[in-house]
Scaffold this motif. Sequence first.
Motif, PDB file in Angstrom:
ATOM      1  N   TYR A  79      -0.285   9.229  -4.308  1.00 44.58           N
ATOM      2  CA  TYR A  79       0.070   7.850  -3.970  1.00 44.58           C
ATOM      3  C   TYR A  79      -0.570   6.806  -4.883  1.00 44.58           C
ATOM      4  CZ  TYR A  79       2.179   9.472   0.368  1.00 44.58           C
ATOM      5  OH  TYR A  79       2.978  10.097   1.287  1.00 44.58           O
ATOM      6  N   CYS A  80      -1.849   6.984  -5.152  1.00 41.48           N
ATOM      7  CA  CYS A  80      -2.583   5.908  -5.840  1.00 41.48           C
ATOM      8  C   CYS A  80      -2.068   5.662  -7.260  1.00 41.48           C
ATOM      9  CB  CYS A  80      -4.081   6.217  -5.848  1.00 41.48           C
ATOM     10  SG  CYS A  80      -4.720   6.467  -4.194  1.00 41.48           S
ATOM     11  N   ILE A 119      -7.667   9.526  -0.152  1.00 34.96           N
ATOM     12  CA  ILE A 119      -6.196   9.540  -0.286  1.00 34.96           C
ATOM     13  C   ILE A 119      -5.816   9.882  -1.727  1.00 34.96           C
ATOM     14  CG2 ILE A 119      -4.123   8.053  -0.166  1.00 34.96           C
ATOM     15  CD1 ILE A 119      -5.580   6.661   2.261  1.00 34.96           C
ATOM     16  N   CYS A 129       0.500   2.958  -7.214  1.00 36.09           N
ATOM     17  CA  CYS A 129       0.170   1.828  -6.331  1.00 36.09           C
ATOM     18  C   CYS A 129      -0.376   0.658  -7.130  1.00 36.09           C
ATOM     19  CB  CYS A 129      -0.865   2.300  -5.303  1.00 36.09           C
ATOM     20  SG  CYS A 129      -1.255   1.059  -4.066  1.00 36.09           S
ATOM     21  N   TYR A 149      -2.747  -1.114  -6.257  1.00 29.85           N
ATOM     22  CA  TYR A 149      -4.196  -1.182  -6.035  1.00 29.85           C
ATOM     23  C   TYR A 149      -4.897   0.003  -6.703  1.00 29.85           C
ATOM     24  CZ  TYR A 149      -2.536  -4.299  -2.335  1.00 29.85           C
ATOM     25  OH  TYR A 149      -1.912  -5.304  -1.641  1.00 29.85           O
ATOM     26  N   ASP A 150      -6.213  -0.120  -6.815  1.00 29.07           N
ATOM     27  CA  ASP A 150      -7.015   0.956  -7.410  1.00 29.07           C
ATOM     28  C   ASP A 150      -7.998   1.459  -6.344  1.00 29.07           C
ATOM     29  OD1 ASP A 150      -8.985   2.441  -8.683  1.00 29.07           O
ATOM     30  OD2 ASP A 150      -8.876   1.263 -10.535  1.00 29.07           O
ATOM     31  N   PRO A 151      -7.919   2.762  -5.978  1.00 29.67           N
ATOM     32  CA  PRO A 151      -8.746   3.249  -4.865  1.00 29.67           C
ATOM     33  C   PRO A 151     -10.252   3.126  -5.101  1.00 29.67           C
ATOM     34  CG  PRO A 151      -7.792   5.091  -6.065  1.00 29.67           C
ATOM     35  CD  PRO A 151      -7.141   3.856  -6.602  1.00 29.67           C
ATOM     36  N   GLY A 166     -10.251   4.771  -0.031  1.00 29.05           N
ATOM     37  CA  GLY A 166      -9.041   5.167  -0.748  1.00 29.05           C
ATOM     38  C   GLY A 166      -9.248   6.403  -1.622  1.00 29.05           C
ATOM     39  N   MET A 181       0.874  -1.188   0.000  1.00 22.38           N
ATOM     40  CA  MET A 181       0.000   0.000   0.000  1.00 22.38           C
ATOM     41  C   MET A 181       0.906   1.231   0.000  1.00 22.38           C
ATOM     42  SD  MET A 181      -2.675  -1.223   2.951  1.00 22.38           S
ATOM     43  CE  MET A 181      -3.878   0.102   2.739  1.00 22.38           C
ATOM     44  N   LYS A 182       0.954   1.895  -1.137  1.00 22.06           N
ATOM     45  CA  LYS A 182       1.903   3.008  -1.306  1.00 22.06           C
ATOM     46  C   LYS A 182       1.710   4.100  -0.248  1.00 22.06           C
ATOM     47  CE  LYS A 182       4.906   4.208  -4.476  1.00 22.06           C
ATOM     48  NZ  LYS A 182       5.501   3.759  -5.691  1.00 22.06           N
ATOM     49  N   CYS A 183       0.467   4.434   0.040  1.00 23.65           N
ATOM     50  CA  CYS A 183       0.192   5.511   1.002  1.00 23.65           C
ATOM     51  C   CYS A 183       0.736   5.152   2.381  1.00 23.65           C
ATOM     52  CB  CYS A 183      -1.318   5.778   1.080  1.00 23.65           C
ATOM     53  SG  CYS A 183      -2.315   4.304   1.382  1.00 23.65           S
ATOM     54  N   CYS A 193      -8.524  -1.876  -3.557  1.00 28.45           N
ATOM     55  CA  CYS A 193      -7.722  -1.091  -2.602  1.00 28.45           C
ATOM     56  C   CYS A 193      -8.082  -1.511  -1.172  1.00 28.45           C
ATOM     57  CB  CYS A 193      -8.015   0.391  -2.821  1.00 28.45           C
ATOM     58  SG  CYS A 193      -7.519   1.421  -1.450  1.00 28.45           S
ATOM     59  N   PRO A 194      -7.112  -1.915  -0.379  1.00 26.14           N
ATOM     60  CA  PRO A 194      -7.435  -2.350   0.992  1.00 26.14           C
ATOM     61  C   PRO A 194      -8.175  -1.282   1.791  1.00 26.14           C
ATOM     62  CG  PRO A 194      -5.169  -2.923   0.440  1.00 26.14           C
ATOM     63  CD  PRO A 194      -5.676  -2.091  -0.687  1.00 26.14           C
ATOM     64  N   MET A 195      -7.843  -0.004   1.582  1.00 19.49           N
ATOM     65  CA  MET A 195      -8.540   1.064   2.324  1.00 19.49           C
ATOM     66  C   MET A 195     -10.027   1.059   1.965  1.00 19.49           C
ATOM     67  SD  MET A 195      -6.669   3.010   4.301  1.00 19.49           S
ATOM     68  CE  MET A 195      -4.984   3.563   4.571  1.00 19.49           C
TER      69      MET A 195
HETATM   70 FE1  SF4 Z   1      -3.402   3.666  -0.647  1.00 20.21          FE
HETATM   71 FE2  SF4 Z   1      -5.387   2.403  -1.917  1.00 20.21          FE
HETATM   72 FE3  SF4 Z   1      -4.262   4.535  -3.000  1.00 20.21          FE
HETATM   73 FE4  SF4 Z   1      -2.897   2.266  -2.842  1.00 20.21          FE
HETATM   74  S1  SF4 Z   1      -4.765   2.636  -4.040  1.00 20.21           S
HETATM   75  S2  SF4 Z   1      -2.137   4.301  -2.372  1.00 20.21           S
HETATM   76  S3  SF4 Z   1      -3.634   1.454  -0.924  1.00 20.21           S
HETATM   77  S4  SF4 Z   1      -5.418   4.461  -1.100  1.00 20.21           S
END
Ligand code: SF4
Length: 522
Positions: free
Chosen positions: A446-447, A440, A450, A452-454, A437, A357-359, A463-465
Amino acid sequence: KQTFVVVFGDQLDIHSVALRDDGKPAGLVWMAEAIEEAEYVWSHQLRLAFFFSTMRHFREELKQAGYEVMYREISARKKKGEGYGLMEMLEIDLRAKKIKRVRCVRPGDWRVLDGLRKLCKRMKIELEVLEDKHFLMSVDAFGDWAKGKKQLVMEGFYRGVRKKYGYLIREDGKPEGGEWNYDSENRDSFGKDGPGDKMSDPKKFKLDRISEDVVTMVRQRFSCHPGSLEHFNLPVTRKDAETYLKDFIANRLKLFGKYEDAMWEGEAFLYHSRISCLLNVKLLDPKRVIDLAIEAYRNGKVGIESTEGFVRQVAGWREFIRGIYWLKMPEYAKSNALKCSEKTDVPGCFWDGETDMKCVADSMKHVIDHGYAHHIHRLMVLGLLAQLVGVHPYKFHEWHMGMYLDAIDWVSLPNTLGMSQWGDGGVVGTKPYCASGNYINKMSNYCKGCRYDPKLASGEKACPMTVLYWDFLGRHEKQFEKNIRMKFQIANLKRKSVSDMKMIKEEAARVKIELLRKPDLG
Ligand code: SF4
């Protein structure tokens, strides 16, 4: 009667009311570095070095000002008979010197005040705890303000402090610029181009002999503790703290307000002051800090939105949460409004920063390198993740106490357990700070980098968030549905189908197992 003036590690105030009595030194100043204080939460190495170095420099400042000081150092090599706990060492020295009176200003930690009271009672020693004049509002004044109020709202308290001190108040009694609060102008993101080269890094200071000795000692004695010592470049004396503050006012305060909530990969400080650790050990005085910011505004160097945003943090929020702490302790520390399990500790990556998770990885890099992350990293990345996962709010506070240079119990507990984790059920904030996400993504870059996709809450790129956000709302739907400020979020939750929520729940369970693994710290 011989008196000990006890000075704790967060009370390095040369103007402290405890130091003088009737214009003369009030007694023998007693200070100690305690291993217990370094270990009761697993403290960051830089936090230890910062505290011990500022304490040792304060010892020199006291001596130069004519005070007699008794100081217990932790040495690089473990010594036989070395003390462990603060109260244990104090008791030994009180007996050895046949002291009959102890004097101090109110400690920053209820646990320490309680320990001191118990020790003095047991030893039949007179204890005088004075109100700490470092703060703008006394504990009693806050209690008077809070009396009879159903909800303690920071804004009302803050306006009272501004009026009392005349901060940003015009001659006609109205607020400077016409508004009390410029919060809505303090939420810009950087857009595509980022902060660019408009920004200057905070001033760095070289280590002197005292700091080098401390670093050697921390490396010897606390090498298994988290964090890094590579970036120890903070001021550790009152004079250097003033230089550091002036550098912030001259070079970064101007854009502080506008980008207060923005984040950018690789940038730990942006336009933030990073003076909270200096304020909280009392190398900086809040009145001086506010006066300099207002002077910059009056000289036309800084706009009202930045000045007011900054004054709100120092004169409003900082004083407000201290008031809450002393009003509500000790019961406050047990609050757990979301009924989180005591077994749920912080994610493993909160110690080593190892995550995709980049953030989170970037926010943790700031914490590991500097014992610092600005308030949006704390609240809307790390705090958010802890809340969504269901970390016990006191465990989150303990982690925060160990990892941040500016964390003292009075400031950490209401900010973490209260504001960030909503453990107090709405004493500090009227709604939980929960977001997906997408928040963020809006406030950072960040995204983009990353895996993941917010926007996604299912599938490989979920995205885990975002997954945890919906799962969190689902878990607490009943509790939040009566909260008017959560109306919009709960309405969106209700639009999710039963099968979507089932999938999210399963995904969230997988994410939690992965996040709550224990870190491998070697
Ligand atoms: Fe954080 Fe989700 Fe964005 Fe990745 S995609 S940087 S985990 S908010």
